[in-house]
Design a protein around this motif. Structure first.
Motif: not given
Length: 507
Positions: A308-320, A383-387, A404-410
């Motif tokens: 899950i952590r490696y997948l998270a690193a992939f999303f954090a770097l490449f998803l947008p 942070g949560i309310v503002g987002g 786009m909001v979903i992509v940024v949130a993930i």
């Protein structure tokens, strides 16, 4: 020209005064100390008369020295000395009597260096000057307020120890000693900073760590010529291999168990007084994605969490960037139904996908930074309310699409799943470069950027260790504790990086 400018700046740093004690007169010695320390109002001078015969003066810093200890173990015993006990003593005999029979402290020493005396005074020790004696008696009376041992704030685990480092280096060493009863656990202490003189310690296991690694750490620290090093982050920047790399080349942690595991793997740790973090060197890419909790649960759970952590690193770097490339250049790679759905949500959005993603990412970074700076009680709520509020308002106003909001949130959530804060920040920075490359060249830009980063990573070293090991160079034994975490009974050897003197961890 730049070197000349640096040399000029270095020359402006005035060396410290090096007055030596060359008088035994109390008035002269007191004046020397006062001249040295200036007019600091927190330095207390306490005059005494020993047995009604010999004048003496005690200096200590209010708040740094233990006042009760001074009263009960120094001042009171000295004032109870009778004239008969000191009447016929020479100066050397008087110092010996005070140090060994009168003063009830474990640390008492006499020195002749005024600079060293004043430095010890500034760290919490007390100075006792006796008339007729050309030495200063140093009393170990450190006793200042410090924070209690608490759970680490930045590395919370569900299962594992709850104690964390604090700002006192001696307490941090004790936390490690409690875990390592091995006499080969070596702690070497020194001072860093020409003016601040901050205490630091290097720790390693003798018989595991190579002498080259220890010497390299010592050498790099000894080369530091600066006024102060107040935090491990400052030291990290001064001793790392490549200052241009966005990736952390030393690992920091506030967990004693994580530091202990690093020591057992043949690494060197660095502690600095005044900071609750330890530095671990060398470090590699894959270790920045590990957490102590991986080893506290069974191997099935540890493996799943790492995946899950490696997948998270992939999303954090490449998803947008992938979203930008797909929407802008490669519509044909998106399934028709999904493409129509995305096109429908983007209808009326006035910005191209890149600008849309860039604005949302900047907004998320602003909220994240504001959440950190705000008081903890309201920071997370803001942070949560503002987002939610900003995301909903942006969609309703037609500035961004819901996708786009979903992509940024993930992406934002994925970046929080990475254990190392420094590594997470590096991925956040590189994400913007991938987004720019995707907006210009589509998937080709992403691939070129990925190759460029890999070329940089395989050439990166951390105190001589390959940063990308065991991916490159390929070390098949270390893959038992990489993405897949094998049962502990199968992990019988230590990792190849760094090289150790004893590779066998268990039989």
């Amino acid at each position: 020209m730049y070197r000349k400018l640096l040399k000029k700046k270095r020359d402006t740093i005035q060396p410290l005064k090096t007055n030596a004690i060359d008088s035994s007169d109390l008035v002269d010695l007191t004046k020397l100390v006062k001249d040295y320390i200036g007019e600091s109002s927190d330095i207390v001078q306490h005059d005494m008369v020993i047995a009604g015969l010999i004048k003496a003066t005690l200096f200590y810093v209010s708040g740094l020295s233990d006042r009760d200890l001074l009263d009960n173990s120094v001042i009171k015993p000295i004032m109870q000395i009778s004239q008969r006990e000191v009447a016929n003593l020479s100066h050397e005999e008087l110092i010996k009597k005070l140090s060994q029979e009168v003063i009830n402290l474990s640390s008492v020493q006499s020195i002749k260096s005024l600079e060293q005396s004043v430095h010890l005074l500034m760290t919490g020790d007390s100075l006792l000057i006796v008339d007729g004696v050309d030495k200063v008696i140093i009393l170990g009376t450190k006793g200042y307020e410090k924070r209690g041992i608490e759970e680490p704030k930045s590395e919370v685990v569900i299962r594992g120890p709850r104690d964390g480092f604090i700002e006192d280096i001696q307490t941090n060493i004790v936390l490690l000693r409690r875990r390592i009863a091995d006499p080969n656990f070596i702690i070497q202490t020194g001072e860093i900073g020409q003016r601040a003189k901050i205490k630091y310690s290097i720790g390693y296991i003798k018989g595991l760590v190579t002498e080259e690694l220890v010497n390299e750490v010592r050498y790099r620290i000894s080369c530091i010529k600066t006024d102060e090093v107040l935090e491990t982050g400052t030291l990290e920047q001064l001793i790392e291999d490549n200052v241009l790399s966005p990736f952390p080349q030393l690992m920091h942690t506030e967990r004693p168990d994580k530091t202990t595991a690093a020591l057992m793997n043949g690494k060197v740790i660095i502690l600095i007084d005044g900071t609750p973090y330890s530095l671990i060197t060398p470090t590699t890419f894959e270790q920045l994605l590990k957490s102590p909790e991986d080893y506290y649960d069974r191997w099935h759970i540890g493996t799943l969490i790492r995946l899950i952590r490696y997948l998270a690193a992939f999303f954090a770097l490449f998803l947008p960037s992938l979203y930008i490339a797909m929407v802008t250049y490669h519509h044909g790679m998106i399934p028709t139904t999904l493409a129509l759905s995305i096109a429908g949500t983007r209808e009326g959005v006035p910005f191209p996908a890149f600008l849309e993603a860039f604005l949302m990412e900047i907004t998320i970074e602003l909220l994240r930074e504001a959440g950190i700076r705000l008081p903890r009680a309201i920071g997370q709520t803001i942070g949560i309310v503002g987002g939610l509020v900003i995301g909903d308002a942006a969609v309703r106003a037609g500035f961004v699409s819901p996708v786009m909001v979903i992509v940024v949130a993930i992406t934002a959530v994925a970046s929080f799943a990475i254990p190392s804060y420094s590594f997470s920040i590096a991925l956040r920075m590189l994400r913007f470069s991938f987004m720019i490359a995707a907006s210009m060249f589509g998937l080709y830009g992403i691939v070129i950027s990925y190759i460029t980063i890999n070329v940089h990573l395989v050439g990166l070293r951390s105190f001589g260790s390959y940063y990308t090991s065991p991916f490159a160079p390929f070390r098949y034994k270390d893959w038992l504790d990489l993405v897949f975490r094998a049962p502990l009974s199968q992990q019988r050897t230590r990792t190849n990086e760094p090289g150790t003197l004893d590779d066998i961890k268990q039989n």
